[in-house]
Design an enzyme around this catalytic site. Structure first.
Site, PDB file in Angstrom:
ATOM      1  N   VAL A  64       0.807  -1.229   0.000  1.00  0.00           N
ATOM      2  CA  VAL A  64       0.000   0.000   0.000  1.00  0.00           C
ATOM      3  C   VAL A  64       0.839   1.277   0.000  1.00  0.00           C
ATOM      4  O   VAL A  64       0.334   2.348  -0.321  1.00  0.00           O
ATOM      5  CB  VAL A  64      -1.008   0.052   1.186  1.00  0.00           C
ATOM      6  CG1 VAL A  64      -2.038  -1.052   1.086  1.00  0.00           C
ATOM      7  CG2 VAL A  64      -0.294   0.045   2.535  1.00  0.00           C
ATOM      8  N   ASN A  90      -6.861  -0.632   6.177  1.00  0.00           N
ATOM      9  CA  ASN A  90      -6.573  -1.374   7.411  1.00  0.00           C
ATOM     10  C   ASN A  90      -5.103  -1.751   7.558  1.00  0.00           C
ATOM     11  O   ASN A  90      -4.641  -1.951   8.684  1.00  0.00           O
ATOM     12  CB  ASN A  90      -7.451  -2.646   7.416  1.00  0.00           C
ATOM     13  CG  ASN A  90      -6.992  -3.664   8.424  1.00  0.00           C
ATOM     14  OD1 ASN A  90      -7.339  -3.580   9.605  1.00  0.00           O
ATOM     15  ND2 ASN A  90      -6.182  -4.640   7.992  1.00  0.00           N
ATOM     16  N   SER A 143      -6.442   3.901  16.014  1.00  0.00           N
ATOM     17  CA  SER A 143      -6.156   3.088  17.210  1.00  0.00           C
ATOM     18  C   SER A 143      -6.367   3.983  18.425  1.00  0.00           C
ATOM     19  O   SER A 143      -6.211   5.215  18.333  1.00  0.00           O
ATOM     20  CB  SER A 143      -4.698   2.629  17.171  1.00  0.00           C
ATOM     21  OG  SER A 143      -4.266   2.255  18.470  1.00  0.00           O
ATOM     22  N   TYR A 156       3.811   5.434  16.200  1.00  0.00           N
ATOM     23  CA  TYR A 156       2.548   4.765  15.827  1.00  0.00           C
ATOM     24  C   TYR A 156       1.366   5.667  16.189  1.00  0.00           C
ATOM     25  O   TYR A 156       0.449   5.870  15.394  1.00  0.00           O
ATOM     26  CB  TYR A 156       2.487   3.439  16.580  1.00  0.00           C
ATOM     27  CG  TYR A 156       1.265   2.572  16.344  1.00  0.00           C
ATOM     28  CD1 TYR A 156       1.142   1.794  15.195  1.00  0.00           C
ATOM     29  CD2 TYR A 156       0.255   2.484  17.299  1.00  0.00           C
ATOM     30  CE1 TYR A 156       0.039   0.962  15.000  1.00  0.00           C
ATOM     31  CE2 TYR A 156      -0.848   1.664  17.119  1.00  0.00           C
ATOM     32  CZ  TYR A 156      -0.954   0.900  15.966  1.00  0.00           C
ATOM     33  OH  TYR A 156      -2.045   0.083  15.786  1.00  0.00           O
ATOM     34  N   ALA A 157       1.393   6.242  17.393  1.00  0.00           N
ATOM     35  CA  ALA A 157       0.298   7.113  17.841  1.00  0.00           C
ATOM     36  C   ALA A 157       0.134   8.306  16.899  1.00  0.00           C
ATOM     37  O   ALA A 157      -0.992   8.693  16.556  1.00  0.00           O
ATOM     38  CB  ALA A 157       0.552   7.587  19.269  1.00  0.00           C
ATOM     39  N   ALA A 158       1.256   8.882  16.473  1.00  0.00           N
ATOM     40  CA  ALA A 158       1.193  10.047  15.579  1.00  0.00           C
ATOM     41  C   ALA A 158       0.604   9.659  14.224  1.00  0.00           C
ATOM     42  O   ALA A 158      -0.220  10.386  13.656  1.00  0.00           O
ATOM     43  CB  ALA A 158       2.590  10.636  15.401  1.00  0.00           C
ATOM     44  N   LYS A 160      -1.439   7.166  13.668  1.00  0.00           N
ATOM     45  CA  LYS A 160      -2.861   6.865  13.860  1.00  0.00           C
ATOM     46  C   LYS A 160      -3.667   8.143  14.125  1.00  0.00           C
ATOM     47  O   LYS A 160      -4.852   8.223  13.812  1.00  0.00           O
ATOM     48  CB  LYS A 160      -3.045   5.861  15.001  1.00  0.00           C
ATOM     49  CG  LYS A 160      -2.504   4.463  14.665  1.00  0.00           C
ATOM     50  CD  LYS A 160      -3.157   3.887  13.427  1.00  0.00           C
ATOM     51  CE  LYS A 160      -2.848   2.421  13.218  1.00  0.00           C
ATOM     52  NZ  LYS A 160      -3.433   1.898  11.961  1.00  0.00           N
TER      53      LYS A 160
HETATM   54  P1  NAP Z   1      -1.840  -7.884  11.496  1.00  0.00           P
HETATM   55  O1  NAP Z   1      -2.479  -9.127  11.976  1.00  0.00           O
HETATM   56  O2  NAP Z   1      -0.352  -7.758  11.562  1.00  0.00           O
HETATM   57  O3  NAP Z   1      -2.334  -7.600  10.021  1.00  0.00           O
HETATM   58  C1  NAP Z   1      -1.831  -6.522   9.274  1.00  0.00           C
HETATM   59  C2  NAP Z   1      -1.757  -6.963   7.828  1.00  0.00           C
HETATM   60  O4  NAP Z   1      -1.322  -5.832   7.057  1.00  0.00           O
HETATM   61  C3  NAP Z   1      -0.733  -8.078   7.612  1.00  0.00           C
HETATM   62  O5  NAP Z   1      -1.282  -9.090   6.800  1.00  0.00           O
HETATM   63  C4  NAP Z   1       0.388  -7.355   6.909  1.00  0.00           C
HETATM   64  O6  NAP Z   1       1.124  -8.163   6.021  1.00  0.00           O
HETATM   65  C5  NAP Z   1      -0.374  -6.302   6.132  1.00  0.00           C
HETATM   66  N1  NAP Z   1       0.504  -5.238   5.678  1.00  0.00           N
HETATM   67  C6  NAP Z   1       1.535  -4.666   6.362  1.00  0.00           C
HETATM   68  N2  NAP Z   1       2.130  -3.755   5.588  1.00  0.00           N
HETATM   69  C7  NAP Z   1       1.465  -3.751   4.409  1.00  0.00           C
HETATM   70  C8  NAP Z   1       1.641  -3.035   3.207  1.00  0.00           C
HETATM   71  N3  NAP Z   1       2.624  -2.137   3.064  1.00  0.00           N
HETATM   72  N4  NAP Z   1       0.797  -3.274   2.173  1.00  0.00           N
HETATM   73  C9  NAP Z   1      -0.199  -4.196   2.295  1.00  0.00           C
HETATM   74  N5  NAP Z   1      -0.392  -4.920   3.414  1.00  0.00           N
HETATM   75  C10 NAP Z   1       0.439  -4.698   4.452  1.00  0.00           C
HETATM   76  O7  NAP Z   1      -2.404  -6.615  12.286  1.00  0.00           O
HETATM   77  P2  NAP Z   1      -3.836  -6.304  12.955  1.00  0.00           P
HETATM   78  O8  NAP Z   1      -3.634  -6.362  14.409  1.00  0.00           O
HETATM   79  O9  NAP Z   1      -4.900  -7.076  12.292  1.00  0.00           O
HETATM   80  O10 NAP Z   1      -3.971  -4.757  12.585  1.00  0.00           O
HETATM   81  C11 NAP Z   1      -4.791  -4.285  11.536  1.00  0.00           C
HETATM   82  C12 NAP Z   1      -4.944  -2.788  11.683  1.00  0.00           C
HETATM   83  O11 NAP Z   1      -5.560  -2.510  12.949  1.00  0.00           O
HETATM   84  C13 NAP Z   1      -3.623  -2.024  11.680  1.00  0.00           C
HETATM   85  O12 NAP Z   1      -3.790  -0.786  11.020  1.00  0.00           O
HETATM   86  C14 NAP Z   1      -3.356  -1.810  13.157  1.00  0.00           C
HETATM   87  O13 NAP Z   1      -2.523  -0.699  13.381  1.00  0.00           O
HETATM   88  C15 NAP Z   1      -4.756  -1.580  13.673  1.00  0.00           C
HETATM   89  N6  NAP Z   1      -4.930  -1.824  15.100  1.00  0.00           N
HETATM   90  C16 NAP Z   1      -4.597  -3.015  15.653  1.00  0.00           C
HETATM   91  C17 NAP Z   1      -4.777  -3.201  17.032  1.00  0.00           C
HETATM   92  C18 NAP Z   1      -4.412  -4.490  17.725  1.00  0.00           C
HETATM   93  O14 NAP Z   1      -4.431  -4.524  18.979  1.00  0.00           O
HETATM   94  N7  NAP Z   1      -4.096  -5.558  17.016  1.00  0.00           N
HETATM   95  C19 NAP Z   1      -5.313  -2.154  17.812  1.00  0.00           C
HETATM   96  C20 NAP Z   1      -5.657  -0.958  17.198  1.00  0.00           C
HETATM   97  C21 NAP Z   1      -5.470  -0.794  15.839  1.00  0.00           C
HETATM   98  P3  NAP Z   1       2.464  -8.906   6.552  1.00  0.00           P
HETATM   99  O15 NAP Z   1       2.004  -9.787   7.685  1.00  0.00           O
HETATM  100  O16 NAP Z   1       2.925  -9.627   5.329  1.00  0.00           O
HETATM  101  O17 NAP Z   1       3.367  -7.816   6.999  1.00  0.00           O
END
Ligand code: NAP
Length: 250
Positions: A64, A90, A143, A156-158, A160
């Site tokens: 992305v 996402n 987030s 990360y906070a900035a 988000k």
């Molecule tokens: P996750 O399980 O690590 O999933 C993130 C996915 O994004 C992974 O499949 C990753 O691929 C993919 N990705 C990373 N960089 C990318 C890129 N440049 N282009 C396309 N895809 C890419 O994380 P998640 O916990 O589901 O998080 C999803 C979203 O929710 C994120 O934006 C995260 O910041 C936000 N969030 C998460 C939490 C939490 O507690 N988990 C809380 C608040 C917000 P790879 O695995 O191949 O890198």
């Protein structure tokens, strides 16, 4: 609960965690899903989950943060499934980092490139079609760290926080084309991104102490909020940030 029948939804970072749940839940409500991720194997796994449940999905491999890759892959996927009605920005990378003074420039660039520039590049590709059809939903992923919930992780906070600013600015800018832009700001969610914390006793204690509901969210509990924002139940919602966080931030 409104159906998403006839809609095409594109979810970035959909090979894992919340993105996968977003895809599966919206597919179960009738949307055809364009499953973006960096990795072909993980995207194909999500596609298979949707197809096994009787839904429609195609994989769309793109970084992305890379404009050419996004343009190429999104265009091909839209030729296969049709124009995107719902974009869920996402994709993200883990926010855990060392003390601020020890964070190197490359890590700062990567965080902003994937989180902020990535959302901009993906939105830029689907926006002309949404404007032409005078209809669209963009759902960004922030987030609770954007609200200052964590002691570490300011980069990360900035990033988000910037997602919340983008959500509000886009909501105002795109409203005349009936393109609604909202964000989810999840609290702590059990996903591969936070897998290491699952066996950390101190972290489990922190969750019990700080989260009134006393547990982390399942990805599907975030996906339900995203599916609501994608549906006609949210026809009068734009520029809003919904935060499923178990009460950690009120
Ligand atoms: P996750 O399980 O690590 O999933 C993130 C996915 O994004 C992974 O499949 C990753 O691929 C993919 N990705 C990373 N960089 C990318 C890129 N440049 N282009 C396309 N895809 C890419 O994380 P998640 O916990 O589901 O998080 C999803 C979203 O929710 C994120 O934006 C995260 O910041 C936000 N969030 C998460 C939490 C939490 O507690 N988990 C809380 C608040 C917000 P790879 O695995 O191949 O890198």
């Amino acid at each position: 609960m409104q159906t998403l029948q006839g809609k095409v939804a594109l979810v970035t970072g959909a090979g894992s965690g919340i993105g996968r749940a977003n895809s599966v839940v919206m597919a179960a409500r009738g949307a055809a899903i364009i499953v973006n991720d960096l990795g072909a194997a993980s995207a194909q796994e999500t596609v298979a989950l949707i197809q096994q449940a009787g839904g429609t999905a195609v994989a769309c491999i793109a970084d992305v943060s890379d404009a050419a890759s996004v343009e190429r892959a999104f265009t091909a996927a839209q030729q296969a499934l049709g124009p995107v009605d719902v974009l869920v920005n996402n994709a993200g990378i883990p926010g855990g980092m060392p003390a601020f003074e020890d964070i190197d420039e490359a890590a700062i660039d990567r965080m902003f490139n994937v989180t902020v520039k990535g959302a901009m590049l993906c939105t830029r590709v689907v926006l002309p079609g949404m404007k032409q059809r005078r209809s669209g939903r963009i759902i960004n992923t922030s987030s609770i760290t954007a609200f200052g919930s964590h002691r570490r992780g300011s980069v990360y906070a900035a990033a988000k926080g910037a997602i919340i600013s983008l959500t509000r600015a886009w909501a105002r800018e795109f409203a005349e084309w009936n393109i609604l832009v909202n964000a989810v700001a999840p609290g702590r969610v059990q996903t591969p991104m936070s897998a290491a914390l699952s066996t950390d006793a101190a972290y489990a204690e922190e969750v019990r102490r700080r989260v009134p509901l006393g547990r982390r969210a399942l990805p599907e509990e975030i996906a339900a909020v995203v599916a609501f924002l994608a549906s006609s139940d949210a026809d009068y919602m734009t520029g809003q940030v919904l935060s499923p966080n178990g009460g950690e931030i009120m």
